[in-house]
Design an enzyme around this catalytic site. Structure first.
Site, short mmCIF file in Angstrom:
data_model
loop_
_atom_site.label_atom_id
_atom_site.label_comp_id
_atom_site.label_asym_id
_atom_site.label_seq_id
_atom_site.Cartn_x
_atom_site.Cartn_y
_atom_site.Cartn_z
NE ARG A 121 -4.18 -1.88 1.47
CZ ARG A 121 -4.16 -3.06 2.08
NH1 ARG A 121 -3.30 -3.28 3.05
NH2 ARG A 121 -5.00 -4.00 1.73
CE LYS A 143 0.10 14.07 -14.45
NZ LYS A 143 -0.20 14.57 -15.80
CD GLU A 185 8.60 17.40 -22.19
OE1 GLU A 185 7.85 18.34 -21.82
OE2 GLU A 185 8.17 16.34 -22.68
CE LYS A 227 6.11 17.78 -13.84
NZ LYS A 227 6.27 16.55 -14.59
CD GLU A 237 -3.02 17.16 -16.12
OE1 GLU A 237 -2.04 16.48 -15.76
OE2 GLU A 237 -3.35 17.31 -17.30
NE ARG A 241 1.06 17.48 -12.95
CZ ARG A 241 1.63 16.63 -12.10
NH1 ARG A 241 1.21 16.55 -10.87
NH2 ARG A 241 2.63 15.86 -12.48
CG ASN A 245 -0.83 18.01 -21.65
OD1 ASN A 245 0.16 17.30 -21.50
ND2 ASN A 245 -2.03 17.55 -21.83
CG HIS A 248 2.99 17.20 -24.03
ND1 HIS A 248 3.78 18.32 -23.91
CD2 HIS A 248 3.73 16.18 -23.52
CE1 HIS A 248 4.92 17.98 -23.34
NE2 HIS A 248 4.93 16.69 -23.09
CG HIS A 252 0.49 12.84 -26.21
ND1 HIS A 252 -0.15 13.43 -25.15
CD2 HIS A 252 1.71 12.48 -25.73
CE1 HIS A 252 0.63 13.43 -24.09
NE2 HIS A 252 1.77 12.86 -24.41
CG HIS A 265 7.69 12.55 -25.04
ND1 HIS A 265 6.34 12.52 -25.30
CD2 HIS A 265 7.86 13.50 -24.08
CE1 HIS A 265 5.72 13.39 -24.53
NE2 HIS A 265 6.63 14.01 -23.77
N1 LIG Z 1 5.91 10.92 -14.77
C1 LIG Z 1 5.88 11.97 -15.55
O1 LIG Z 1 5.43 13.04 -15.17
C2 LIG Z 1 6.46 11.84 -16.93
C3 LIG Z 1 6.71 13.00 -17.66
C4 LIG Z 1 7.31 12.86 -18.92
C5 LIG Z 1 7.63 11.61 -19.39
N2 LIG Z 1 7.37 10.50 -18.64
C6 LIG Z 1 7.72 9.16 -19.12
O2 LIG Z 1 9.13 9.10 -19.25
C7 LIG Z 1 9.47 8.11 -20.21
C8 LIG Z 1 10.57 8.63 -21.11
O3 LIG Z 1 11.69 8.90 -20.32
P1 LIG Z 1 13.14 9.12 -20.97
O4 LIG Z 1 13.03 10.04 -22.10
O5 LIG Z 1 14.04 9.44 -19.85
O6 LIG Z 1 13.44 7.70 -21.63
P2 LIG Z 1 14.19 6.38 -21.09
O7 LIG Z 1 13.98 6.20 -19.66
O8 LIG Z 1 13.76 5.28 -22.00
O9 LIG Z 1 15.72 6.72 -21.38
C9 LIG Z 1 16.15 6.92 -22.70
C10 LIG Z 1 17.36 6.04 -23.02
O10 LIG Z 1 18.52 6.60 -22.41
C11 LIG Z 1 19.19 5.61 -21.65
N3 LIG Z 1 19.87 6.33 -20.57
C12 LIG Z 1 19.30 6.84 -19.45
N4 LIG Z 1 20.21 7.56 -18.79
C13 LIG Z 1 21.37 7.50 -19.47
C14 LIG Z 1 22.64 8.05 -19.28
N5 LIG Z 1 22.90 8.88 -18.27
N6 LIG Z 1 23.61 7.77 -20.18
C15 LIG Z 1 23.34 6.96 -21.26
N7 LIG Z 1 22.15 6.43 -21.50
C16 LIG Z 1 21.16 6.70 -20.61
C17 LIG Z 1 18.12 4.66 -21.24
O11 LIG Z 1 18.64 3.39 -20.90
C18 LIG Z 1 17.25 4.62 -22.50
O12 LIG Z 1 17.80 3.76 -23.44
C19 LIG Z 1 8.19 7.77 -20.94
O13 LIG Z 1 7.75 6.48 -20.54
C20 LIG Z 1 7.20 8.82 -20.49
O14 LIG Z 1 5.87 8.36 -20.44
C21 LIG Z 1 6.79 10.61 -17.42
ZN LIG Z 2 6.46 15.48 -22.32
#
Ligand SMILES: NC(=O)c1ccc[n+]([C@@H]2O[C@H](COP(=O)([O-])OP(=O)(O)OC[C@H]3O[C@@H](n4cnc5c(N)ncnc54)[C@H](O)[C@@H]3O)[C@@H](O)[C@H]2O)c1
Ligand SMILES: [Zn+2]
Length: 361
Positions: A121, A143, A185, A227, A237, A241, A245, A248, A252, A265
């Site tokens: 939990r 999130k 971003e 942020k 949101e 918040r 977006n 986005h 998306h 992304h």
């Molecule tokens: N929670 C939220 O508010 C929120 C906001 C935006 C995005 N997201 C989510 O985040 C995800 C995308 O995150 P991301 O862009 O970080 O992608 P990711 O986590 O897939 O990382 C991108 C790539 O970089 C590699 N990597 C990470 N750190 C590294 C480093 N220091 N050196 C070398 N390689 C490295 C990873 O292994 C991966 O292959 C999506 O799933 C998206 O939905 C969440």
């Molecule tokens: Zn984004």
């Protein structure tokens, strides 16, 4: 060290930002009163680069650390990976006062956060984000979640971390394309909130791209501050918040139209930001000079601005209507009125939207 407090009453937490602080993560955990068992969630790529440094630092403070490795990639951000994380936590006998540490990009952070929010939990978790996107966006705001075969991020919770520990040196190993994607971003924060920040990016493009420590830590700090402010005012949101977006709504739809394969992304968000700014211009809300500055900054960071030729504007429209943020077919757009100020706009006709998104320039 640069520090930001995310104000959320008893769920408030600190974001620490600096170059070279990865090896201090263990010490930073001391004051929370966690029990001695901790789990670290990462992927093989990130763990291979930074895993030893982080686990040694945590062990040096007396923690017993179990390492949970999930394969690298968005396709593993799902419930079966989460189930494996639960299994490893149970095997290591993590209790309700233990801590889960997420070391990686947004995929790892979202998934580990979700596991932490539901294990017994809910237990505490700490974010150690290693991509620019995770440092400026996904690790802040609470999130969490995973994808479902029928949609991205469809399963999730709001669960705030106890601490976000950002070592900007980890960005040195990040592939350039991932860095640029995160910068989309960052540009977004300038447009929605702070013209001065937007200008700082215009004036320091080269330093940002060469990972100059002072500029980069400022950029990460300012992004997290914006942020944090938005999230503190509207954690779940219900209003403000939504401005996060910007770019986005269309972004998306571009990701969907191109099967999540062609664009990262942030690249899709860059296209979305320019298209939504054009929509704003078309409605007479934004002047031509400001629109040109938005386009120029997107392109200065080698990000795409134009909607790809082969994408049909009607498919974009129908996919925006299906977005989880769309209510009863009325698409919400975040439209810039000037750099640093946006409005939440609803009630546009399909004709008005298609006219702008059909024009690809
Ligand atoms: N929670 C939220 O508010 C929120 C906001 C935006 C995005 N997201 C989510 O985040 C995800 C995308 O995150 P991301 O862009 O970080 O992608 P990711 O986590 O897939 O990382 C991108 C790539 O970089 C590699 N990597 C990470 N750190 C590294 C480093 N220091 N050196 C070398 N390689 C490295 C990873 O292994 C991966 O292959 C999506 O799933 C998206 O939905 C969440
Ligand atoms: Zn984004």
């Amino acid at each position: 060290m640069r520090e930001i407090r995310v104000e959320l009453g008893e769920r408030s937490y600190r974001i620490a930002i600096e170059s070279g602080i990865l090896a201090d993560i263990g010490k930073s955990l001391q004051k929370f009163g966690f029990t001695s068992k901790a789990s670290l969630v990462s992927n093989p790529t990130v763990f291979g680069l930074y895993g030893a440094c982080v686990t040694e630092s945590i062990k040096a403070e007396g923690f017993e650390v179990s390492v949970i490795i999930v394969p690298d990639g968005e396709e593993y951000k799902n419930l079966s990976s989460v189930e494996k994380i639960y299994g490893a936590m149970l095997t290591s006998a993590l209790d309700r006062k233990s801590v889960l540490i997420a070391l990686g990009g947004g995929v790892i952070g979202d998934m580990a956060g979700f596991a932490a929010s539901t294990y017994m939990r809910g237990i505490d978790f700490v974010q150690v984000p290693t991509t620019l996107l995770a440092q400026v966006d996904s690790s802040v705001g609470g999130k969490t979640g995973v994808n479902h075969p029928m949609g991205k991020n469809m399963i999730g919770t709001f669960w705030q971390p106890r601490l976000v520990w950002i070592d900007i040196d980890t960005l040195k190993s990040l592939p350039r394309r991932e860095l640029l994607s995160g910068l989309a971003e960052v540009i977004k924060y300038g447009v929605i909130w702070d013209e001065g920040f937007f200008r700082l990016l215009e004036e320091n493009r080269d330093k940002v791209l060469s990972l100059d420590k002072d500029i980069l830590s400022r950029v990460v700090q300012l992004s997290c501050e914006i942020k944090a402010k938005v999230v503190s005012e509207d954690e779940r949101e219900s209003g403000l918040r939504a401005i996060l977006n910007y770019g986005h709504t269309l972004g998306h739809a571009i990701e969907t139209a191109t099967g999540y394969k062609r664009y990262l992304h942030g690249e899709a968000v860059a296209i979305g930001m320019y298209a939504e700014a054009r929509l704003s211009r078309e409605l007479g809300l934004l002047d031509a000079g400001q629109l040109a500055r938005i386009k120029a900054l997107i392109e200065a960071f080698d990000l795409p601005a134009a909607i790809p030729e082969e994408v049909d504007p009607r498919s974009l429209l129908s996919s925006m209507k299906l977005d989880k943020k769309t209510v009863e077919g009325d698409i919400t757009f975040i439209l810039p009125e000037e750099i640093g100020k946006v409005r939440i706009h609803k009630g546009l006709s399909s004709k008005e939207i298609e006219k702008v998104f059909g024009n690809k320039d």
